[in-house]
Design a protein around this motif. Structure first.
Motif, mmCIF file in Angstrom:
data_model
loop_
_atom_site.group_PDB
_atom_site.id
_atom_site.type_symbol
_atom_site.label_atom_id
_atom_site.label_comp_id
_atom_site.label_asym_id
_atom_site.label_seq_id
_atom_site.Cartn_x
_atom_site.Cartn_y
_atom_site.Cartn_z
ATOM 1 N N ARG A 75 -5.992 -19.275 -15.317
ATOM 2 C CA ARG A 75 -4.796 -17.178 -14.993
ATOM 3 C C ARG A 75 -5.912 -16.578 -15.316
ATOM 4 N N ARG A 76 -5.226 -15.413 -15.460
ATOM 5 C CA ARG A 76 -5.625 -14.203 -16.653
ATOM 6 C C ARG A 76 -7.441 -13.861 -15.842
ATOM 7 N N GLN A 77 -7.599 -14.432 -14.465
ATOM 8 C CA GLN A 77 -8.905 -13.969 -14.237
ATOM 9 C C GLN A 77 -8.704 -13.357 -12.746
ATOM 10 N N ARG A 78 -7.924 -12.680 -12.019
ATOM 11 C CA ARG A 78 -7.068 -12.079 -11.209
ATOM 12 C C ARG A 78 -7.285 -13.310 -9.691
ATOM 13 N N LEU A 79 -7.153 -14.476 -9.925
ATOM 14 C CA LEU A 79 -7.676 -15.382 -8.572
ATOM 15 C C LEU A 79 -5.691 -14.946 -7.983
ATOM 16 N N ALA A 80 -4.845 -14.969 -8.250
ATOM 17 C CA ALA A 80 -3.061 -14.749 -7.969
ATOM 18 C C ALA A 80 -3.603 -12.897 -6.979
ATOM 19 N N THR A 81 -4.387 -12.290 -7.483
ATOM 20 C CA THR A 81 -4.394 -10.761 -6.293
ATOM 21 C C THR A 81 -5.336 -11.243 -5.250
ATOM 22 N N ARG A 82 -6.396 -11.936 -6.034
ATOM 23 C CA ARG A 82 -6.932 -11.942 -4.528
ATOM 24 C C ARG A 82 -6.443 -13.068 -3.587
ATOM 25 N N LEU A 83 -5.586 -14.109 -4.302
ATOM 26 C CA LEU A 83 -5.046 -14.934 -2.649
ATOM 27 C C LEU A 83 -3.583 -13.901 -2.634
ATOM 28 N N VAL A 84 -3.430 -13.488 -2.784
ATOM 29 C CA VAL A 84 -2.302 -12.447 -2.180
ATOM 30 C C VAL A 84 -3.072 -11.011 -1.365
ATOM 31 N N GLU A 85 -4.147 -10.840 -1.624
ATOM 32 C CA GLU A 85 -5.117 -9.924 -0.753
ATOM 33 C C GLU A 85 -5.454 -10.434 0.013
ATOM 34 N N THR A 86 -5.968 -11.695 0.154
ATOM 35 C CA THR A 86 -5.719 -12.651 0.989
ATOM 36 C C THR A 86 -5.203 -13.003 1.882
ATOM 37 N N CYS A 87 -3.155 -13.344 1.474
ATOM 38 C CA CYS A 87 -2.212 -13.635 2.759
ATOM 39 C C CYS A 87 -2.428 -12.246 3.334
ATOM 40 N N ILE A 88 -2.540 -10.641 2.482
ATOM 41 C CA ILE A 88 -1.809 -9.514 3.365
ATOM 42 C C ILE A 88 -3.090 -9.388 4.574
ATOM 43 N N THR A 89 -3.905 -10.162 4.242
ATOM 44 C CA THR A 89 -5.497 -9.642 5.200
ATOM 45 C C THR A 89 -4.880 -10.567 6.695
ATOM 46 N N GLU A 90 -4.144 -11.812 6.124
ATOM 47 C CA GLU A 90 -4.351 -12.387 7.979
ATOM 48 C C GLU A 90 -2.590 -11.535 7.926
ATOM 49 N N ALA A 91 -1.452 -11.329 7.019
ATOM 50 C CA ALA A 91 -0.606 -10.674 7.577
ATOM 51 C C ALA A 91 -0.651 -9.683 8.526
ATOM 52 N N LEU A 92 -1.747 -8.829 7.967
ATOM 53 C CA LEU A 92 -2.030 -7.543 9.382
ATOM 54 C C LEU A 92 -2.804 -8.803 10.632
ATOM 55 N N ARG A 93 -3.301 -9.007 10.322
ATOM 56 C CA ARG A 93 -4.267 -10.247 11.180
ATOM 57 C C ARG A 93 -3.460 -10.372 12.261
ATOM 58 N N GLN A 94 -2.107 -10.838 11.627
ATOM 59 C CA GLN A 94 -0.619 -11.888 12.671
ATOM 60 C C GLN A 94 -0.247 -10.696 13.037
ATOM 61 N N GLY A 95 -0.277 -9.738 12.462
ATOM 62 C CA GLY A 95 1.048 -8.532 13.122
ATOM 63 C C GLY A 95 1.596 -8.179 12.313
ATOM 64 N N CYS A 96 2.105 -9.065 11.050
ATOM 65 C CA CYS A 96 3.093 -7.861 10.293
ATOM 66 C C CYS A 96 3.331 -6.695 9.875
ATOM 67 N N SER A 97 4.260 -6.098 9.760
ATOM 68 C CA SER A 97 4.499 -5.163 9.534
ATOM 69 C C SER A 97 4.497 -4.847 7.920
ATOM 70 N N GLU A 98 5.473 -5.861 7.418
ATOM 71 C CA GLU A 98 5.521 -5.857 6.132
ATOM 72 C C GLU A 98 5.012 -6.929 5.519
ATOM 73 N N ILE A 99 4.955 -7.100 3.790
ATOM 74 C CA ILE A 99 4.542 -8.070 3.020
ATOM 75 C C ILE A 99 5.754 -7.697 2.181
ATOM 76 N N TRP A 100 6.392 -9.144 2.091
ATOM 77 C CA TRP A 100 7.542 -8.985 0.589
ATOM 78 C C TRP A 100 8.339 -10.696 -0.003
ATOM 79 N N VAL A 101 7.898 -10.544 -1.257
ATOM 80 C CA VAL A 101 8.820 -11.429 -1.969
ATOM 81 C C VAL A 101 9.590 -11.449 -3.157
ATOM 82 N N VAL A 102 10.446 -12.176 -2.939
ATOM 83 C CA VAL A 102 11.354 -12.506 -3.976
ATOM 84 C C VAL A 102 11.391 -12.541 -5.432
ATOM 85 N N ALA A 103 10.979 -12.005 -6.730
ATOM 86 C CA ALA A 103 11.265 -12.810 -7.452
ATOM 87 C C ALA A 103 11.653 -12.563 -8.665
ATOM 88 N N ASP A 104 11.875 -13.059 -9.990
ATOM 89 C CA ASP A 104 12.743 -12.793 -11.169
ATOM 90 C C ASP A 104 12.359 -11.437 -11.896
#
Length: 134
Positions: A75-104
């Motif tokens: 943790r605190r090494q930007r892994l979570a950030t890189r994982l989310v960025e990877t998901c954003i790239t894949e979401a765009l590749r799959q034609g997604c118009s939005e990305i969202w999360v439900v969090a406490d």
């Protein structure tokens, strides 16, 4: 993706809520609307971010970040950030118009998502569930 089951054979216990089950892993990887990005150190999976592509009758596909987990030593090494960025790239590749999360709405969660440039769109979180099997 089907065929990637070996990536789930050695997983740090902090990454998922429960121990990884090979049968559930195969089913997950075979489902085309389910996605997962993994962080791997050597042969050990140390982080993940899973997501679902939702198809609606009234809007383009959207990506829902289902879960994110990074083992404590990484943790605190930007892994979570890189994982989310990877998901954003894949979401765009799959034609997604939005990305969202439900969090406490904790300071840690708000700080993380806002640091990525995400806007908070709700005031409160209310999650409801019903157990279907005993």
């Amino acid at each position: 993706m089907a065929g990637d089951e070996a990536l789930f054979e050695r997983v740090h216990p902090d990454v998922f809520d429960e121990q990884v089950d090979p049968e559930l892993t195969r089913a997950f990887l075979a489902a085309p609307h389910l996605n997962i990005a993994l962080a791997i150190q050597g042969d050990l999976t140390v982080g993940m971010c899973s997501g679902v592509v939702y198809h609606h009758p009234d809007k383009p596909p959207q990506w829902w970040v289902n879960e994110i987990g990074v083992a404590a030593p990484w943790r605190r090494q930007r892994l979570a950030t890189r994982l989310v960025e990877t998901c954003i790239t894949e979401a765009l590749r799959q034609g997604c118009s939005e990305i969202w999360v439900v969090a406490d709405p904790t300071p840690m969660a708000e700080g993380f998502w806002q640091s990525l440039g995400w806007a908070r769109t709700g005031e409160r979180l209310a999650m409801f569930s019903r157990r279907l099997v005993a």
